[in-house]
Design a protein around this motif. Sequence first.
Motif, PDB file in Angstrom:
ATOM      1  N   ALA A   1       0.829  -1.206   0.000  1.00 17.86           N
ATOM      2  CA  ALA A   1       0.000   0.000   0.000  1.00 17.86           C
ATOM      3  C   ALA A   1       0.863   1.256   0.000  1.00 17.86           C
ATOM      4  N   ARG A   2       1.949   1.244   0.758  1.00 18.42           N
ATOM      5  CA  ARG A   2       2.853   2.407   0.788  1.00 18.42           C
ATOM      6  C   ARG A   2       3.481   2.634  -0.583  1.00 18.42           C
TER       7      ARG A   2
ATOM      8  N   LEU B   1     -11.290  -3.650 -11.172  1.00 18.73           N
ATOM      9  CA  LEU B   1     -10.821  -2.963  -9.969  1.00 18.73           C
ATOM     10  C   LEU B   1      -9.410  -3.415  -9.600  1.00 18.73           C
ATOM     11  N   ARG B   2      -9.124  -4.704  -9.780  1.00 16.05           N
ATOM     12  CA  ARG B   2      -7.762  -5.184  -9.523  1.00 16.05           C
ATOM     13  C   ARG B   2      -6.786  -4.570 -10.503  1.00 16.05           C
ATOM     14  N   TRP B   3      -7.182  -4.480 -11.783  1.00 16.43           N
ATOM     15  CA  TRP B   3      -6.329  -3.845 -12.792  1.00 16.43           C
ATOM     16  C   TRP B   3      -6.070  -2.388 -12.428  1.00 16.43           C
TER      17      TRP B   3
ATOM     18  N   LEU C   1      -4.182   3.629 -10.028  1.00 15.23           N
ATOM     19  CA  LEU C   1      -5.321   4.538  -9.949  1.00 15.23           C
ATOM     20  C   LEU C   1      -6.128   4.310  -8.671  1.00 15.23           C
ATOM     21  N   LEU C   2      -6.155   3.081  -8.215  1.00 12.38           N
ATOM     22  CA  LEU C   2      -6.792   2.745  -6.948  1.00 12.38           C
ATOM     23  C   LEU C   2      -5.725   2.216  -5.999  1.00 12.38           C
ATOM     24  N   ARG C   3      -6.111   2.003  -4.756  1.00 15.83           N
ATOM     25  CA  ARG C   3      -5.212   1.410  -3.773  1.00 15.83           C
ATOM     26  C   ARG C   3      -6.009   0.431  -2.919  1.00 15.83           C
TER      27      ARG C   3
ATOM     28  N   HIS D   1     -11.253  -1.479  -2.062  1.00 19.48           N
ATOM     29  CA  HIS D   1     -10.454  -0.630  -2.938  1.00 19.48           C
ATOM     30  C   HIS D   1     -10.825   0.825  -2.644  1.00 19.48           C
ATOM     31  N   GLN D   2      -9.835   1.704  -2.731  1.00 21.23           N
ATOM     32  CA  GLN D   2     -10.059   3.139  -2.599  1.00 21.23           C
ATOM     33  C   GLN D   2      -9.350   3.841  -3.739  1.00 21.23           C
ATOM     34  N   PHE D   3      -9.826   5.030  -4.081  1.00 17.37           N
ATOM     35  CA  PHE D   3      -9.104   5.824  -5.075  1.00 17.37           C
ATOM     36  C   PHE D   3      -7.741   6.203  -4.508  1.00 17.37           C
TER      37      PHE D   3
END
Length: 672
Positions: A86-87, A638-640, A646-648, A654-656
């Motif tokens: 995530a970082r 969403l995984r892509w 673009l997401l995290r 998932h979040q933007f």
Amino acid sequence: MNGRKLTGWLWAFVCAATVGSLVAWGLPGLKTGDVDPVSAAIGLMGLAVAGWSMAMSWRGLRHQESDAVAMAGRLAQAVLRAETEARAQLLGGDDTAIDVRFDFRPASARNAAGAAVEGRLSEVVDYYRRLRPGRLVITGEPGAGKTVLALELLLALLEERGPEDPVPVRLPLASWDLPSASHLGPAPSTGTGHGPGAAVQVVHAWVCRYLVSTYRGITPTAAAALMDAGLILPVLDGLDEMDAGDAPGYGSRARQALDVLNAFQRGRAKARLVLTCRSGQYQALEALAVRAQDSARVEIGRVGPAQARMFIQQRVGSPARWQGVLDTLDRAPSSPLARALSTPWRLTVAVTVYEQRGLDGAYLHSPGDLIRPELGSDRAVRDHLLQLFLHDATARHRAPRSVTYSPDQVRAWLGVLAAYLNTNAATGRTVAGRALSGTDLVLHELWPVAGSHRPRITHLALAAGMLLGGAAAGLWGFGIELSGGTVLTIAAALTALGLTYGHAWPVPSRLDPGKLRTPQGRRTAAYWLVEMLIPSLAMLLPSGPTAAGALSVVDPRVLIRTNLTSGLVAGLGAGLLSVLWAAELTAGHTLTVEGIVLGFTLAPAAGIVGSAGMRYIALLLCTRLGPRALPWRLGRFLRWATESGLLRDAGMAHQFRHRELQDWLADPANRA
């Protein structure tokens, strides 16, 4: 052979010897019809599994304390892996973070002891360790780097963690179902807020639910043991995301959350926690005399031109290409460009975009574009950066199996999701008693994108079609005429189906076949089997001890698939039992074709019609066309988008990548 295996073999031998003795003693004197083989098989199977399961449960209770410490170690490794990724996503695939400065903002009373006047991102773990109690509130403007600072602290604590230290776990506050806290009475001492015991229960229940749903391999018993032992340090991300608007009032969810957290204790002291919130929203709460008590609130400052220059020089391959930008930062520190690049988020986007190269090694864009006269305002620079970021992220990412999307598709689909989240955040929309998140995209909870009722009606229609179509096809195929009992059975199934509409938020169950390779998976399967065969014993069986295998974050796509699979498997098992029990109820203990057809048609369908997987399919059917169209394989998209930056990931949600990107995409003008 170790003691555990010896005990297992001894139990198996005792069971086999007992059954064999009973058969040898009683079978010769029995007459035909005295023994029903179906009932005998079910009873013996249930006895064996129940005895083994109770033995496993007893072992689990004996080793619960040691398991909590061992589970904390495995959870720490899973959190470390997930949050390291995530970082990297937040930093644009790099490991260099801007060493932002933060200042202590003391409240008028009840501050944590040991707070220094200022600190830096690189020193945040030392800053936190000096606090008594360990309660830190991180505030800042949008894009200031609150989540990055919280992640830096979380990862540093994990890297230095001892065997019995708590595991920092990041939890999105927007997912906290606060109505569960509304029943708490006022604290006797103040007349406001909540009592410590009740607050501990509420936080305990929420954290346990999050751990069980997010990390594969954690059982409810293991999660409760971790919380009871004080082995979880909540890192609560996004207090500002709990309510609509920029100024939460006294009746807001954020205020209720702070009331509960202020009463959240461990022993005589406030329980440790880390909290992030935008400065404006936190100051609005402070104006209502509501704040996190016994904590140190720090505020992240803006990135100055000198710091921005240093970051650019560290991150780029050729600083000479950036000389015009660097000169502008030095010469005009108050220019639109300097103001636009005063947050870590935009600086990271600028470096990410302008360092992209083509297949021939040539740079795709020139940093000199940032100082063009057309970009004469902060907003113009922001829009320019986000447009390039979205286009380049789409163009450069190539997923396996030739999964490609055009920039227009990506912008349109992400725009639908961003508009949905922003509508939730602005209006505080609720569906069936649950407040919809303004930040989190959870795959099996996204169905309100298509409306509050339409997906549920579609779900109901799908389920009815499966039940009626399957029964009709089976009966017609065998040439069976409808009897009164068959009509009543189908009517009862359809009546029960009506409850599907009332069940607004189906929760996905998990029966992962891969887990059967682990002791915990086999124990879980045994408990599931016992509940299927002997329902009366289900409430007597606690969860067993935790396996020694590694933990991992649940993949939402796998969760949907296993939810449908486990429902189908459970339905097939129920169908088999219904056929056998129907034979038991007949006068001649005989099986009928009609009973077999109904049992193996209605029961498997019933296993999946009320599932979260079916609700997800209903969402996909409702978003095929129109302004809210989404891709058929939404989970894969969403995984892509996450892999492209673009997401995290945020647990199983998932979040933007940043709220500014979400706001920009939610504007229809930016999706054209």
